[in-house]
Design a protein around this motif. Structure first.
Motif, short mmCIF file in Angstrom:
data_model
loop_
_atom_site.label_atom_id
_atom_site.label_comp_id
_atom_site.label_asym_id
_atom_site.label_seq_id
_atom_site.Cartn_x
_atom_site.Cartn_y
_atom_site.Cartn_z
N PHE A 80 0.83 -1.20 0.00
CA PHE A 80 0.00 0.00 0.00
C PHE A 80 0.87 1.26 0.00
N PHE A 81 1.03 1.91 1.15
CA PHE A 81 1.73 3.20 1.21
C PHE A 81 3.24 3.11 1.10
N ASP A 82 3.84 1.99 1.48
CA ASP A 82 5.30 1.84 1.51
C ASP A 82 5.92 2.99 2.32
N ALA A 83 5.51 3.06 3.58
CA ALA A 83 5.89 4.18 4.46
C ALA A 83 7.39 4.32 4.64
N ALA A 84 8.15 3.24 4.53
CA ALA A 84 9.60 3.34 4.69
C ALA A 84 10.23 4.14 3.55
N THR A 85 9.65 4.05 2.36
CA THR A 85 10.17 4.76 1.18
C THR A 85 9.46 6.09 0.96
N HIS A 86 8.15 6.11 1.17
CA HIS A 86 7.32 7.30 0.91
C HIS A 86 6.71 7.75 2.23
N GLU A 87 7.46 8.54 2.98
CA GLU A 87 7.10 8.89 4.36
C GLU A 87 5.92 9.84 4.48
#
Length: 181
Positions: A80-87
């Protein structure tokens, strides 16, 4: 960056996260609505003396909260969001136009999952008042909609009924209390 947002007083208005919410809704299995929010966000709305207006906002993706820890971790993952890459999710207005005295359209660019797309939000001015600590505040309700697939968030699963596990359509719902800078 034009506007005629006469009902919102001139000045810069900073979002008060303690009295605001940045939320979303998505259909689960085509039959239930799952609601979520982001706990960490910031934003501002500036109304110029000449009627010009701009709005900006940022959301910390890792702060997603759907009241279900396992689902929240999945939302932070590359599915989904890939929070580690796209904060962050970011928004910057390109035009704000009045619909009537209380409603206006905010058109701008939203960046989710590293992809920027145009979006038009509807904002309703809920009023202005002075809080007990002497701060002038405005209230806004902002709604909109995106498709997850436009931001390369395509994780899904087809169900035997023909429904999908997670809808592509995501409704955005922001309840904003902002303080005059």
């Amino acid at each position: 960056m034009s506007a005629t947002v006469t009902s919102v007083p001139t000045g810069t208005w900073n979002v008060d996260p303690a009295h605001s919410e940045v939320g979303f809704q998505v259909k689960h299995m085509g039959i239930a609505t799952v609601k979520g929010k982001f706990k960490e966000f910031a934003g501002s709305l500036t109304i110029g003396e000449d009627g010009s207006a701009t709005a900006t906002g940022t959301v910390q993706v890792a702060s997603v909260d759907t009241n279900e820890a396992q689902r929240d971790e999945h939302l932070r993952s590359p599915d989904f969001f890939d929070a580690a890459t796209h904060e962050q999710i970011t928004f910057t207005s390109t035009e704000i136009t009045a619909v009537d005295d209380e409603t206006f359209k905010i058109t701008g660019d939203i960046t989710i999952h590293g992809i920027t797309k145009p979006i038009t939000l509807e904002a309703v001015f809920e009023g202005s008042d002075q809080d007990p600590w002497g701060n002038t505040r405005v209230g806004l309700t902002v709604t909109g909609q995106i498709n997850r697939s436009d931001f390369e968030m395509k994780f899904n699963q087809a169900l035997g009924s023909g429904n999908m596990l997670v809808s592509d359509k995501v409704k955005l719902a922001l309840d904003i209390s902002a303080v005059k800078a």
